[in-house]
Scaffold this motif. Structure first.
Motif, PDB file in Angstrom:
ATOM      1  N   ASN A  33       0.816  -1.216   0.000  1.00 32.67           N
ATOM      2  CA  ASN A  33       0.000   0.000   0.000  1.00 32.67           C
ATOM      3  C   ASN A  33       0.850   1.266   0.000  1.00 32.67           C
ATOM      4  O   ASN A  33       0.592   2.199  -0.767  1.00 32.67           O
ATOM      5  CB  ASN A  33      -0.938   0.014   1.208  1.00 32.67           C
ATOM      6  CG  ASN A  33      -2.227  -0.744   0.972  1.00 32.67           C
ATOM      7  OD1 ASN A  33      -3.188  -0.217   0.436  1.00 32.67           O
ATOM      8  ND2 ASN A  33      -2.239  -2.014   1.358  1.00 32.67           N
ATOM      9  N   ILE A  34       1.864   1.308   0.841  1.00 32.67           N
ATOM     10  CA  ILE A  34       2.688   2.518   0.977  1.00 32.67           C
ATOM     11  C   ILE A  34       3.550   2.744  -0.262  1.00 32.67           C
ATOM     12  O   ILE A  34       3.574   3.840  -0.835  1.00 32.67           O
ATOM     13  CB  ILE A  34       3.571   2.434   2.251  1.00 32.67           C
ATOM     14  CG1 ILE A  34       2.694   2.529   3.503  1.00 32.67           C
ATOM     15  CG2 ILE A  34       4.617   3.550   2.259  1.00 32.67           C
ATOM     16  CD1 ILE A  34       3.431   2.238   4.797  1.00 32.67           C
ATOM     17  N   VAL A  35       4.268   1.707  -0.699  1.00 27.65           N
ATOM     18  CA  VAL A  35       5.189   1.862  -1.831  1.00 27.65           C
ATOM     19  C   VAL A  35       4.437   2.213  -3.106  1.00 27.65           C
ATOM     20  O   VAL A  35       4.787   3.177  -3.808  1.00 27.65           O
ATOM     21  CB  VAL A  35       6.030   0.579  -2.040  1.00 27.65           C
ATOM     22  CG1 VAL A  35       6.861   0.691  -3.320  1.00 27.65           C
ATOM     23  CG2 VAL A  35       6.947   0.343  -0.850  1.00 27.65           C
ATOM     24  N   ILE A  36       3.371   1.443  -3.420  1.00 25.77           N
ATOM     25  CA  ILE A  36       2.615   1.686  -4.661  1.00 25.77           C
ATOM     26  C   ILE A  36       1.962   3.065  -4.641  1.00 25.77           C
ATOM     27  O   ILE A  36       2.020   3.809  -5.626  1.00 25.77           O
ATOM     28  CB  ILE A  36       1.543   0.592  -4.875  1.00 25.77           C
ATOM     29  CG1 ILE A  36       2.192  -0.784  -5.077  1.00 25.77           C
ATOM     30  CG2 ILE A  36       0.663   0.943  -6.071  1.00 25.77           C
ATOM     31  CD1 ILE A  36       2.995  -0.945  -6.334  1.00 25.77           C
ATOM     32  N   SER A  37       1.354   3.438  -3.518  1.00 27.91           N
ATOM     33  CA  SER A  37       0.666   4.738  -3.450  1.00 27.91           C
ATOM     34  C   SER A  37       1.647   5.907  -3.510  1.00 27.91           C
ATOM     35  O   SER A  37       1.376   6.915  -4.173  1.00 27.91           O
ATOM     36  CB  SER A  37      -0.194   4.834  -2.187  1.00 27.91           C
ATOM     37  OG  SER A  37       0.595   4.796  -1.023  1.00 27.91           O
ATOM     38  N   LEU A  38       2.787   5.789  -2.834  1.00 28.63           N
ATOM     39  CA  LEU A  38       3.786   6.865  -2.896  1.00 28.63           C
ATOM     40  C   LEU A  38       4.313   7.041  -4.319  1.00 28.63           C
ATOM     41  O   LEU A  38       4.581   8.167  -4.752  1.00 28.63           O
ATOM     42  CB  LEU A  38       4.952   6.576  -1.941  1.00 28.63           C
ATOM     43  CG  LEU A  38       4.688   6.807  -0.453  1.00 28.63           C
ATOM     44  CD1 LEU A  38       5.932   6.480   0.370  1.00 28.63           C
ATOM     45  CD2 LEU A  38       4.245   8.252  -0.191  1.00 28.63           C
TER      46      LEU A  38
END
Length: 439
Positions: free
Chosen positions: A188-193
């Motif tokens: 969630n964090i890597v893809i969204s960032l």
């Protein structure tokens, strides 16, 4: 004497982009590119979706294409996301050749810059930053997927989804998108960032790198950063509120998973098109919210589409100025030139008219499909988002062709296409004032 056809920068860029799509479709149609049978219309649709970094898929990419086919899709995403002219310019720079004034003008047009000064430096910074960010993201995602899939497959899946996310493409190798990782913090964090960074715009990223301090940033960068933060917060809260009790989306998730899903699906619609919940099961109020977010889109000179967030902000402030009886549009104590206001109004008006035209055709050929689902599909194509409520595989041939045209329109931008079709003439004649009653 025969005069050769002279193309202006918007026309040249449009033709170059169409060539990229056709070449991509031909490569995807090769027997080594697909494992299942693939029609020409689907090869063209996927090539268009990849080159325009949209992510709509008429066939399942993960099961339809071979490794070669997936690499072709990745290449189209990377070139389409960072810009055809930017890639061509990088090759010229690496060969040690000088960039001509004509090429600089083309890059200025492609990157939506006010002048040709500094475009070469911008292209260099763009590539260095983009590649660096993607390498770092692959490193982090591999920690999640290498233990799960093995080294080779884990690295490949990391690379594929990093390129797809940074360029706001939304292509995934799973048929249900990222639903299998709905509560996974790392994914969630890597893809969204990645897609938030890609959607902010290259000029803002370069400005942040050079200026470092808030007061030294340009007005565009400040507006883009503040409005991105505000619209993302509002979107996440509304998705959480609208879908909280929906048993087919957030309702079936645990407390932490609800938050992750609301966050991811709230920030995704403006740019990326990844999904971590079932898009066919979302509530009507959520779909309407996402339609608005997709129409607004990402930042200027970013990998995303839509009318652009700054265009939306300028229109809001212009309306506010009119209601207050002011003559000028003022944003953060800076007066916005009338030319910028006219441009924002032109972009929005042309976009709305084009979307209506596309809607008429798709609604006519997709008999029996819900209007909301058709509207969602068309706006998703225009915003080069890639989210779908399940209509894409069921589109008729005419429906697919129209959606392809909408994706190209959304990627190149309404003004680029309008300028390429219109004959530019400058008139210095001032006509007498006339009165037209409005409202």
């Amino acid at each position: 004497m025969h005069n050769p056809i002279k193309l202006n920068p918007p026309q040249f860029l449009a033709l170059l982009f169409l060539f990229l799509i056709i070449a991509g479709a031909c490569l995807l149609k090769l027997p080594i590119a697909h494992e299942e049978s693939l029609r020409w219309i689907d090869a063209l649709f996927i090539a268009t979706s990849a080159a325009t970094v949209t992510g709509l898929a008429s066939v399942d990419p993960g099961s339809t294409f071979t490794l070669f086919g997936e690499i072709v899709i990745l290449f189209l995403i990377q070139v389409g996301g960072l810009g055809v002219m930017s890639f061509a310019s990088l090759v010229v720079i690496m060969m040690g050749r000088k960039i001509s004034v004509k090429q600089r003008v083309l890059m200025q047009e492609a990157l939506n810059q006010p002048s040709i000064g500094g475009v070469i430096r911008l292209v260099r910074n763009l590539f260095v930053f983009s590649i660096s960010i993607q390498i770092i993201a692959v490193f982090f995602l591999s920690f999640r997927w290498v233990p799960e899939m093995g080294f080779g497959k884990g690295i490949y899946y990391s690379v594929f989804h990093v390129i797809s996310a940074y360029n706001n493409a939304g292509f995934a190798l799973w048929s249900d998108g990222l639903m299998g990782y709905v509560g996974d913090p790392m994914v969630n964090i890597v893809i969204s960032l990645l897609f938030i960074t890609g959607g902010i715009g290259f000029t803002v990223l370069v400005d942040l790198w050079v200026s470092r301090k808030w007061k030294d940033l340009s007005l565009h960068s400040k507006v883009m950063l503040l409005s991105t933060f505000a619209i993302n917060i509002i979107a996440v809260l509304l998705v959480y509120l609208f879908e909280f009790n929906n048993p087919k989306t957030l309702g079936m998730l645990s407390g932490a998973e609800k938050l992750w899903a609301a966050y991811f699906q709230g920030v995704s619609p403006r740019t990326a098109g990844f999904n971590s919940i079932d898009m066919t099961a979302i509530n009507p109020d959520t779909s309407l919210l996402m339609i608005l977010l997709m129409f607004v889109g990402a930042g200027s000179t970013s990998t995303g589409g839509g009318i652009k967030l700054t265009t939306f902000v300028v229109i809001l402030f212009t309306v506010s100025a009119f209601l207050k009886g002011k003559d000028d549009t003022v944003v953060m104590k800076r007066t916005i030139r009338n030319a910028v206001v006219y441009r924002a109004l032109a972009i929005t008006t042309i976009s709305i008219l084009f979307i209506f035209a596309a809607l008429f055709v798709v609604t006519y050929v997709q008999k029996g499909d819900s209007f909301m689902i058709i509207l969602f599909e068309v706006i998703s194509a225009f915003g080069t988002v890639g989210l779908s409520m399940g209509l894409t595989p069921d589109l008729t041939i005419i429906g697919k062709i129209v959606i392809c045209i909408v994706m190209v329109f959304g990627k190149l931008g309404p003004l680029t296409l309008a300028f390429s079709l219109a004959k530019q003439t400058r008139e210095n004649i001032r006509y007498p004032d006339g009165e037209v009653f409005t409202g």
